[in-house]
Design a protein around this motif. Structure first.
Motif, PDB file in Angstrom:
ATOM      1  N   LEU A 425     -16.787  34.951  18.967  1.00  0.00           N
ATOM      2  CA  LEU A 425     -17.305  35.565  17.790  1.00  0.00           C
ATOM      3  C   LEU A 425     -16.147  35.601  16.734  1.00  0.00           C
ATOM      4  N   MET A 426     -16.260  34.923  15.664  1.00  0.00           N
ATOM      5  CA  MET A 426     -15.333  34.798  14.370  1.00  0.00           C
ATOM      6  C   MET A 426     -15.786  35.901  13.375  1.00  0.00           C
ATOM      7  N   ILE A 427     -15.171  36.380  12.566  1.00  0.00           N
ATOM      8  CA  ILE A 427     -15.463  37.322  11.589  1.00  0.00           C
ATOM      9  C   ILE A 427     -14.350  37.038  10.492  1.00  0.00           C
ATOM     10  N   GLN A 428     -14.895  36.929   9.092  1.00  0.00           N
ATOM     11  CA  GLN A 428     -14.151  36.286   8.094  1.00  0.00           C
ATOM     12  C   GLN A 428     -14.582  36.881   6.832  1.00  0.00           C
ATOM     13  N   ASN A 429     -13.639  37.507   5.999  1.00  0.00           N
ATOM     14  CA  ASN A 429     -13.876  37.757   4.522  1.00  0.00           C
ATOM     15  C   ASN A 429     -13.948  36.514   3.589  1.00  0.00           C
ATOM     16  N   LEU A 447     -14.236  24.795  16.951  1.00  0.00           N
ATOM     17  CA  LEU A 447     -14.665  25.306  18.173  1.00  0.00           C
ATOM     18  C   LEU A 447     -15.941  25.246  18.478  1.00  0.00           C
ATOM     19  N   GLY A 448     -16.712  24.607  17.444  1.00  0.00           N
ATOM     20  CA  GLY A 448     -18.260  24.081  17.636  1.00  0.00           C
ATOM     21  C   GLY A 448     -19.296  25.117  18.062  1.00  0.00           C
ATOM     22  N   ARG A 449     -19.664  24.767  19.395  1.00  0.00           N
ATOM     23  CA  ARG A 449     -20.660  25.548  20.233  1.00  0.00           C
ATOM     24  C   ARG A 449     -20.055  26.695  20.817  1.00  0.00           C
ATOM     25  N   ARG A 450     -18.788  26.948  20.778  1.00  0.00           N
ATOM     26  CA  ARG A 450     -18.438  27.967  21.496  1.00  0.00           C
ATOM     27  C   ARG A 450     -18.273  29.224  20.658  1.00  0.00           C
ATOM     28  N   ALA A 451     -18.349  29.126  19.392  1.00  0.00           N
ATOM     29  CA  ALA A 451     -18.345  30.370  18.410  1.00  0.00           C
ATOM     30  C   ALA A 451     -19.564  30.538  17.461  1.00  0.00           C
ATOM     31  N   ARG A 452     -19.508  31.571  16.956  1.00  0.00           N
ATOM     32  CA  ARG A 452     -20.399  32.137  15.771  1.00  0.00           C
ATOM     33  C   ARG A 452     -19.446  32.926  14.791  1.00  0.00           C
ATOM     34  N   LEU A 453     -19.885  32.581  13.762  1.00  0.00           N
ATOM     35  CA  LEU A 453     -19.004  33.134  12.576  1.00  0.00           C
ATOM     36  C   LEU A 453     -19.861  34.126  11.642  1.00  0.00           C
ATOM     37  N   VAL A 454     -19.363  35.170  11.780  1.00  0.00           N
ATOM     38  CA  VAL A 454     -19.902  36.070  10.778  1.00  0.00           C
ATOM     39  C   VAL A 454     -18.982  36.350   9.386  1.00  0.00           C
ATOM     40  N   THR A 455     -19.785  35.787   8.417  1.00  0.00           N
ATOM     41  CA  THR A 455     -19.012  35.858   6.933  1.00  0.00           C
ATOM     42  C   THR A 455     -19.307  37.063   6.093  1.00  0.00           C
ATOM     43  N   VAL A 456     -18.176  37.769   5.820  1.00  0.00           N
ATOM     44  CA  VAL A 456     -18.464  39.057   4.969  1.00  0.00           C
ATOM     45  C   VAL A 456     -17.992  38.813   3.506  1.00  0.00           C
ATOM     46  N   ASP A 457     -18.714  39.356   2.566  1.00  0.00           N
ATOM     47  CA  ASP A 457     -18.632  39.315   1.259  1.00  0.00           C
ATOM     48  C   ASP A 457     -17.822  40.201   0.702  1.00  0.00           C
ATOM     49  N   SER A 458     -16.499  39.994   0.960  1.00  0.00           N
ATOM     50  CA  SER A 458     -15.500  41.070   0.570  1.00  0.00           C
ATOM     51  C   SER A 458     -14.008  40.332   0.484  1.00  0.00           C
ATOM     52  N   GLY A 459     -13.078  41.000  -0.127  1.00  0.00           N
ATOM     53  CA  GLY A 459     -11.776  40.239  -0.444  1.00  0.00           C
ATOM     54  C   GLY A 459     -10.810  41.153   0.599  1.00  0.00           C
ATOM     55  N   GLY A 460      -9.718  40.576   0.526  1.00  0.00           N
ATOM     56  CA  GLY A 460      -8.855  41.392   1.629  1.00  0.00           C
ATOM     57  C   GLY A 460      -8.521  40.504   2.768  1.00  0.00           C
ATOM     58  N   HIS A 461      -7.711  41.119   3.504  1.00  0.00           N
ATOM     59  CA  HIS A 461      -7.249  40.426   4.643  1.00  0.00           C
ATOM     60  C   HIS A 461      -7.291  41.397   5.851  1.00  0.00           C
ATOM     61  N   GLY A 462      -8.360  40.747   6.927  1.00  0.00           N
ATOM     62  CA  GLY A 462      -8.618  41.937   7.917  1.00  0.00           C
ATOM     63  C   GLY A 462     -10.007  42.579   7.633  1.00  0.00           C
ATOM     64  N   VAL A 463     -10.901  42.255   8.836  1.00  0.00           N
ATOM     65  CA  VAL A 463     -12.129  42.675   8.619  1.00  0.00           C
ATOM     66  C   VAL A 463     -12.700  43.937   9.518  1.00  0.00           C
TER      67      VAL A 463
END
Length: 496
Positions: A425-429, A447-463
Motif C-alpha cells: 500500500l502506497m500513500i502520498q501527499n 509496482l503495477g498490480r502489487r500496489a495500491r496508491l492512496v493520494t492525499v490532498d495535502s502538502g508536506g513530507h510524510g503522511v
C-alpha cells in the motif's frame, strides 16, 4: 527523506545468490535470535517497554569472514499477545535516518493505532545512531548544510561547489575505510534480512518513509517471500540508473508545487505581524528579491559568525515546507527585511552537521549508483534548472561528491517490478517538496498490480501519523490491521 539536519542532504551478487546467503532455514533464524540480548531503553515520551540490542552483520557479504560491524536494533513488543499477528519493521528516511529514534518517536502512536497487532521493530543503518560509527573526516566548513548541499554561488557559480565536492570525496576515499565503502541500499536490505532471521520470524511487515520506501521496495523485490504487509509512505522515483540523483533533480519542481501553500498562509490577514504580503501572488517575487539581496549582502544573525545568506534562506524555505509550521520562516524573513533586526537561524542552519551524519548521507547515495562525472555538464544543468525554477536556484542539479567518488558500487542497480505478492500500500501527499507526487507515480507504475496508491490532498513530507489527515491514516491502519486495501487507487480530500 525525519531529523531535519540529516534530511537536508537528498549486484555483483544475483538475487538468488543473496537469498541463498541470507535467508536461511527457520531453525537458523531462531538460533540467531537467541544472540539478540535485549535490554530496556525507554526514551522520554517514547513507547513503554522499548528494548534495544545489537546485531552483528558482515561488513561485506561477499567476504563475510573479512570483518563485521554492529547495528543497533530495537523493539516494542505487542501488549496484547492474543491480538498479535506479526512483526512490523519501521524503516526511516534519509539516507541517515535512525530507525531506533523513529521507533521512539512514533511508537506510542503506532501502538495505539495498531492495537497490539504487531511487535514493532527497527534498526539503525550502518553508521547511524547507535550502530558502529563511520567518519570521513570531512572539514567542518564542508559540513555546513548549505555547502554539503550544492547551492550555487552568487549568480549561479559552481566552481567552488566542484572543489568542495572533490574534497569530500577525497576525504572519504582516504579516511572512510571499509565501512564507508559498504554503505548502500543493497547492504541495508541485506541487513534487514539478517535482522529478520535474528528475530526468528518467517515474514516482516514494514512501514517505510521517504528514502525508506526505496529500501522497502528493494527488500520486497529481492525477498518477496519474506514480506507480509508493506506500507510505502512518501515515495521517490525508483529509476535504478538514477536513484538519489533523480530524487535530487525532482526537488526543483516539487518545491514550486508546494510553495503556493506557504504563499497563501503568508498573505492571510490573520497572520498579523507575520503577514508577509497583501496577496498570495506577491509572496514569491518578495522571497526571490530578498534571497537575491542576501546573496549580495548577507545579514548578521543571532549566531555569531554565521550570516543569513540567500542560500541559507532558500535552504530554510525548503526545509520548512516539509511540514506546516511556517512561523519560524516568516519571522526569519520579517527580521531580514527590517533594519536593525537580527534573524534567528534554526540549528540545522546555525551549525555544521556532525561528521558521521554527513558521511552516511554522502556514502550511501554515492555507493548506490554512478553519477555523472563531467563538471561542465553539472554547470550547464545548474544554469538551466536555475532559470526554470528560481526558488531552488539550481541546487538540485548541482555537483555532489559522487561525481568524484572512488570505490563502492559493488552492486548492480535493482529494478523494481510488478513481480511478487500483491501486498503493498502506497500513500502520498499531492504537494510533497522532497518526494514529489510525479515521482511517486513512477514507483506506482513500477509496482503495477502489487500496489495500491492512496493520494492525499495535502502538502508536506510524510503522511501516516504525520499530517493529520484521518482518511489517509485510516487507510493505512485498516490495511495493517485487517489486510484490506482499496479495490483500486484511492483519494483522500484535504482535512478529511
Amino acid at each position: 527523506m525525519r531529523n531535519h539536519r540529516r534530511n537536508a542532504l537528498l549486484l555483483t551478487l544475483s538475487t538468488a545468490a543473496v537469498a541463498a546467503t541470507l535467508s536461511g532455514a527457520p531453525v537458523a533464524g531462531a538460533q540467531e535470535g537467541a544472540g539478540l540480548r535485549w535490554k530496556p531503553c525507554v526514551r522520554e515520551n517514547g513507547p513503554a517497554g522499548q528494548e534495544c540490542a545489537e546485531l552483528s552483520v558482515p561488513v561485506d557479504y561477499r567476504r563475510a569472514d573479512k570483518g563485521r560491524t554492529t547495528l543497533a536494533v530495537s523493539r516494542v513488543r505487542s501488549d496484547r499477545p492474543a491480538a498479535r499477528r506479526g512483526t512490523l519493521l519501521v524503516i526511516p528516511g534519509g539516507p541517515g535516518g535512525s530507525g531506533v529514534r523513529r521507533l521512539a518517536d512514533k511508537g506510542r502512536a503506532l501502538a495505539q493505532e495498531l492495537r497490539g497487532a504487531y511487535d514493532i521493530v527497527a534498526l539503525d543503518p550502518r553508521g547511524v545512531g547507535g550502530s558502529e560509527k563511520a567518519r570521513c573526516g570531512i572539514a567542518e566548513s564542508d559540513r555546513d548544510l548549505v555547502h554539503l548541499r550544492p547551492w550555487p554561488g552568487k549568480d549561479g557559480e559552481t566552481g567552488e561547489n566542484a572543489e568542495r565536492a572533490r574534497r569530500v570525496a577525497d576525504a572519504c576515499a582516504r579516511d572512510g575505510g571499509a565501512l564507508v565503502r559498504s554503505m548502500s541500499t543493497a547492504n541495508e536490505v541485506r541487513d534487514i534480512e539478517r535482522f529478520r532471521q535474528a528475530l526468528g520470524v518467517e515474514k516482516l511487515s514494514a512501514w517505510g518513509t521517504s528514502y525508506g520506501t526505496y529500501v522497502a521496495a528493494r527488500y520486497a523485490q529481492e525477498f518477496p517471500g519474506r514480506t507480509d504487509r508493506f506500507v510505502l509512505d512518501s515515495n521517490g522515483d525508483p529509476d535504478p540508473a538514477r536513484v538519489a540523483h533523480g530524487w535530487s533533480a525532482n526537488m526543483s519542481r516539487a518545491l514550486e508545487d508546494r510553495f503556493p501553500d506557504f504563499a497563501r498562509w503568508a498573505a492571510d490577514p490573520a497572520r498579523g505581524e507575520l503577514r508577509l504580503a497583501r496577496r498570495p501572488e506577491d509572496v514569491r517575487p518578495m522571497f526571490l528579491a530578498l534571497a537575491d539581496a542576501l546573496d549580495r549582502r548577507p545579514e548578521p544573525t543571532t549566531t555569531e559568525g554565521v550570516p543569513l545568506t540567500g542560500n541559507r534562506l532558500r535552504q530554510a524555505l525548503q526545509q520548512t515546507l516539509h511540514g506546516d509550521e511556517f512561523e519560524g520562516l516568516a519571522r526569519m524573513i520579517g527580521a531580514a527585511r527590517e533594519p536593525g533586526h537580527k534573524p534567528v537561524l534554526p540549528p540545522y542552519l546555525a551549525h555544521p552537521l556532525p561528521d558521521e551524519d554527513a558521511t552516511v548521507a554522502v556514502a550511501t547515495i554515492c555507493n548506490d549508483v554512478r553519477w555523472p562525472r563531467s563538471v561542465r555538464s553539472y554547470a550547464r544543468d545548474v544554469a538551466a534548472d536555475r532559470a526554470r525554477y528560481p526558488l531552488t536556484a539550481g541546487m538540485p542539479a548541482g555537483i555532489v561528491p559522487c561525481a568524484f567518488w572512488k570505490g563502492g558500487r559493488d552492486d548492480k542497480p535493482v529494478r523494481i517490478t510488478a513481480d511478487g505478492p500483491e501486498n503493498i500500500l502506497m500513500i502520498q501527499n499531492l504537494r510533497d517538496p522532497a518526494t514529489p507526487y510525479f515521482g511517486a507515480l513512477k514507483m506506482r507504475e513500477a509496482l503495477g498490480r502489487r500496489a495500491r496508491l492512496v493520494t492525499v490532498d495535502s502538502g508536506g513530507h510524510g503522511v501516516y501519523l504525520g499530517n493529520g489527515n484521518a482518511c489517509g491514516d485510516r487507510a493505512v491502519t485498516r490495511y495493517l490491521t485487517t489486510g484490506e486495501r482499496p479495490a483500486r487507487d484511492a483519494y483522500c480530500a484535504a482535512g478529511r
